[in-house]
Design a protein around this motif. Structure first.
Motif, mmCIF file in Angstrom:
data_model
loop_
_atom_site.group_PDB
_atom_site.id
_atom_site.type_symbol
_atom_site.label_atom_id
_atom_site.label_comp_id
_atom_site.label_asym_id
_atom_site.label_seq_id
_atom_site.Cartn_x
_atom_site.Cartn_y
_atom_site.Cartn_z
ATOM 1 N N ASN A 160 19.150 -11.420 -13.263
ATOM 2 C CA ASN A 160 18.371 -11.073 -14.462
ATOM 3 C C ASN A 160 17.050 -10.427 -14.094
ATOM 4 N N THR A 161 16.377 -10.992 -13.092
ATOM 5 C CA THR A 161 15.108 -10.413 -12.645
ATOM 6 C C THR A 161 15.325 -8.980 -12.167
ATOM 7 N N ALA A 162 16.350 -8.797 -11.347
ATOM 8 C CA ALA A 162 16.622 -7.453 -10.824
ATOM 9 C C ALA A 162 16.926 -6.483 -11.965
ATOM 10 N N LEU A 163 17.681 -6.955 -12.947
ATOM 11 C CA LEU A 163 18.026 -6.078 -14.072
ATOM 12 C C LEU A 163 16.782 -5.672 -14.851
ATOM 13 N N ASP A 164 15.883 -6.623 -15.078
ATOM 14 C CA ASP A 164 14.632 -6.283 -15.768
ATOM 15 C C ASP A 164 13.871 -5.221 -14.982
ATOM 16 N N LEU A 165 13.795 -5.419 -13.659
ATOM 17 C CA LEU A 165 13.009 -4.495 -12.837
ATOM 18 C C LEU A 165 13.638 -3.095 -12.826
ATOM 19 N N ILE A 166 14.955 -3.031 -12.794
ATOM 20 C CA ILE A 166 15.614 -1.718 -12.823
ATOM 21 C C ILE A 166 15.348 -1.042 -14.169
ATOM 22 N N GLY A 167 15.391 -1.826 -15.226
ATOM 23 C CA GLY A 167 15.104 -1.280 -16.558
ATOM 24 C C GLY A 167 13.683 -0.734 -16.641
ATOM 25 N N GLN A 168 12.742 -1.466 -16.070
ATOM 26 C CA GLN A 168 11.351 -0.991 -16.076
ATOM 27 C C GLN A 168 11.221 0.285 -15.250
ATOM 28 N N THR A 169 11.953 0.345 -14.152
ATOM 29 C CA THR A 169 11.936 1.539 -13.304
ATOM 30 C C THR A 169 12.349 2.772 -14.104
ATOM 31 N N GLY A 229 10.951 7.582 -15.608
ATOM 32 C CA GLY A 229 11.279 8.544 -16.660
ATOM 33 C C GLY A 229 10.019 9.246 -17.159
ATOM 34 N N LEU A 230 8.988 8.453 -17.360
ATOM 35 C CA LEU A 230 7.722 9.029 -17.834
ATOM 36 C C LEU A 230 7.082 9.893 -16.743
ATOM 37 N N SER A 283 14.812 13.967 -13.574
ATOM 38 C CA SER A 283 15.067 12.712 -14.283
ATOM 39 C C SER A 283 14.553 11.550 -13.437
ATOM 40 N N ALA A 284 14.565 10.367 -14.024
ATOM 41 C CA ALA A 284 14.203 9.164 -13.268
ATOM 42 C C ALA A 284 15.120 9.023 -12.054
#
Lengths: 325, 253, 94
Positions: B43-52, B57-58, B68-69
């Motif tokens: 779950n932690t890794a998934l959150d961090l990938i999502g934030q990445t 992206g920005l 792209s990201a």
């Protein structure tokens, strides 16, 4: 299947009780942990649910093998979420087995020292990225064939675990097909990877259903108890019938020159897998058996100090709280 | 350095931290000490990938080169990465992994708390979402550090070793340079040095409860967030992470 | 000493206004960690707004042989169920 060749235990109970038990099952009632049950039913279920749970946990490894090499951030997230789901499914199943009077640690130790088995499929390697597609499409596809009917199994905790698993697993097969479709429609190299994955995983997927069980007495007992819902051959045929058109859509070739539609039967005729290979794998001689068990043993051994440390802290905390009261 | 150049650098720093740490944490999947921890780490890794995906992206959008990201994650070489060294050191054992997570989470939550008030609404929006995740990460990693620090003799020893090894990597998160000065001027992000006091208070409280001793030396390794000098470990991480994109350029996955 | 983490039963309230419902079990060293583990294991798809955990060996359960005396009396009280009552259609929704 995730539980293969489960030998059902002979049972020596009071015939009257047995008849009443069978009547409950025939009437579609669920058996709950505190209900009376034949010893053979209990032991067979522990073996079956345990093997199913072990398969989920060992099944994390071949796909986990590609998490750090996933080609995009989105693919990495999807794959990680999927492998995480498998850990969750293992957890639900261990809990279901625990209601039968065995602990998760006991089951784990039986996996680690080889007394209990897991599905043969996870002893095959994942060698290119298209395998992540093929595993989802074929392996999860085969598993779903078995798991959907198991939602109606007679043992309450097992049935509830399967319902939750099926609900969560609905995305697994689709994501697999999506991965391999991208490859099949991609560059020549990607197409080659997709075909290579299908070539390697086709027969091992057919083996998942186990050998033909038409003569097996164990199968008959388990089916009467509603802990096995279909015969191996029924499910295998259903899997082939469903999968062949999906392969055709992708423009991939199923590695079976004798595969053809049989108008009369209304099914595909197909070549059986090499059962001697299956028995080799079951005996521990698959391409990855040693590595898979070594990985699970390492995680368990390396994790001991963590499990012990956290428990020791919880006990200290409880003691301090107790002293303060 | 223009404001946009500095802004891009800042976004890369945020995104590369979560990218590399997410990658490291994901290495645990299937190998954790107990199933519940396996699931929690994922779950932690998934959150961090999502934030990445959001930060990079920005960054890509701001660069305006049509990237792209994914292009930023998979097609830059080590010297273009802007993550702190802390997140690229190998997992070693579960203790070092969780100590690294704690030292990062504590900084991350404080940082995101400031970014919620960023003058740039896009940064504020990402921080808003990420700070909820980071708050849970910190709760979990801090609790685990306390449990293992104050657990058995062996778990205590291993956690102290982890802290001794990682502490020299914590300081880099608070080093300011001209990129940060630009960000402060634009009201986009805080001065890293200004977060140190709050960080020290938080970290000492938890480590104290964990019965662990913070090393006296304030020496800090550096070179990650500027890209001047990464550890040898980053290159190996990238050879895995970027392999498919590098070996089959232009393929769609 | 046996060092397996205790088993916890997990109850989750999925939406505001609903009751907590048993969703499954897990292992954890103590109640605090059980809540955290429950969040990670059982709310991966935003299933929950509130979590209860109870150590499994603290649960007292009726035994199956009590089934008759415990539940049958309520079966005869059909008036407890709203559909027992015929309400004329003209009265509207009730």
């Amino acid at each position: 299947m995730y539980a293969q060749m489960i030998k059902s235990e002979a049972t020596q109970d009071d015939p009257e009780k047995l008849a009443a038990f069978q009547a409950r099952i025939d009437a579609g009632e669920k058996i709950e942990p505190k209900d009376w049950m034949p010893e053979g039913y209990r032991k067979t279920l522990i073996r079956q649910i345990g093997q199913h749970a072990h398969s989920e946990i060992v099944g994390q490894l071949p796909e986990g093998n590609w998490i750090t090499r996933a080609p995009t951030l989105e693919r990495k997230a999807i794959l990680l979420a999927k492998v995480q789901d498998e850990a969750g499914h293992g957890l639900y199943l261990y809990c279901a087995a625990e209601t039968l009077g065995v602990t998760r640690d006991e089951l784990t130790e039986m996996l680690l020292d080889g007394r209990m088995k897991y599905s043969s499929i996870f002893n095959y390697p994942t060698l290119n990225w298209a395998d992540m597609g093929a595993v989802g499409w074929l392996v999860d596809g085969a598993a779903i064939m078995n798991q959907v009917p198991l939602q109606r199994t007679s043992f309450g905790p097992y049935s509830r675990a399967m319902i939750r698993i099926c609900k969560e697993e609905s995305f697994h097969q689709r994501q697999g097909y999506d991965v391999i479709r991208k490859m099949a429609e991609g560059t020549p190299e990607q197409k080659k990877m997709a075909q290579d994955a299908l070539n390697r995983l086709w027969y091992p997927s057919l083996m998942m259903f186990g050998p033909s069980d038409k003569d097996s007495v164990h199968s008959a007992q388990s089916m009467a108890w509603k802990i096995k819902m279909n015969t191996n051959d029924e499910l295998r045929q259903k899997f082939v019938d469903q999968t062949v058109p999906q392969a055709e859509y992708l423009g991939l070739t199923v590695p079976d020159p004798d595969l053809k539609w049989n108008e009369e039967r209304g099914h595909y005729d197909y070549t059986d897998p090499d059962w001697s290979e299956f028995f080799d794998v079951i005996q521990g001689n698959g391409p990855c058996n040693t590595d898979r068990l070594a990985a699970r043993n390492k995680a368990w051994d390396d994790g001991k100090w963590v499990r012990d440390g956290m428990l020791a802290h919880a006990r200290k905390k409880a003691a301090r709280k107790h002293a303060a009261e | 350095m223009t404001r946009d150049e500095a802004f891009t650098q800042f976004l890369l720093r945020m995104g590369d931290n979560t990218l590399i740490l997410g990658h490291r944490v994901s290495e645990w999947c299937g190998h954790a000490p107990v199933l519940e921890e396996d699931i929690a780490l994922a779950n932690t890794a998934l959150d961090l990938i999502g934030q990445t995906q959001m930060w990079l992206g920005l960054a890509a959008e701001l660069q305006g080169e049509g990237k792209s990201a994914d292009d930023l994650a998979f097609l830059r070489d080590a010297w273009d990465f802007r993550n702190v060294l802390l997140v690229e050191v190998p997992n070693h054992d579960f203790g070092r992994t969780l100590m690294r997570q704690f030292l990062f989470d504590a900084w991350h939550l404080i940082q995101l708390g400031r970014l919620v008030k960023s003058s740039d609404p896009r940064v504020a929006a990402i921080a808003e979402k990420a700070s909820k995740e980071a708050a849970y990460h910190l709760e979990r990693s801090a609790d685990t550090v306390v449990s293992l620090g104050d657990g058995t003799e062996e778990s205590h020893r291993r956690m102290q070793e982890a802290l001794d090894y990682l502490w020299p990597y914590a300081g880099e998160m608070f080093q300011s340079d001209e990129v940060d000065a630009e960000m402060v001027k634009a009201g986009i992000a805080p001065d890293p040095a200004a977060l140190r006091e709050e960080y020290d208070a938080l970290v000492s409280r938890v480590l104290d409860e964990a019965t662990l001793t913070i090393p006296e030396s304030r020496f800090a390794h550096k070179g990650g967030r500027t890209g001047a000098m990464h550890t040898e470990h980053l290159g190996h991480l990238l050879t895995q992470m970027q392999w498919l994109q590098r070996a089959y350029p232009g393929a769609k996955w | 000493m046996k060092n397996e983490w205790p088993l916890w039963e997990i109850f989750i309230r999925g939406q505001h206004g609903m009751s907590h419902r048993h969703v499954g079990s897990l292992h954890a060293p103590d109640a605090e960690m059980a809540i955290k583990n429950a969040r990670d294991v059982y709310t991966r798809r935003n299933e929950g707004v509130s979590i209860w955990v109870v150590e499994a060996n603290n649960i007292s359960a009726s035994s199956p042989s009590d089934k008759g005396p415990l539940y049958e009396p309520s079966e005869s009280k059909v008036y407890r169920h709203p559909t027992f009552f015929d309400i004329p259609e003209e009265v509207g929704a009730m």
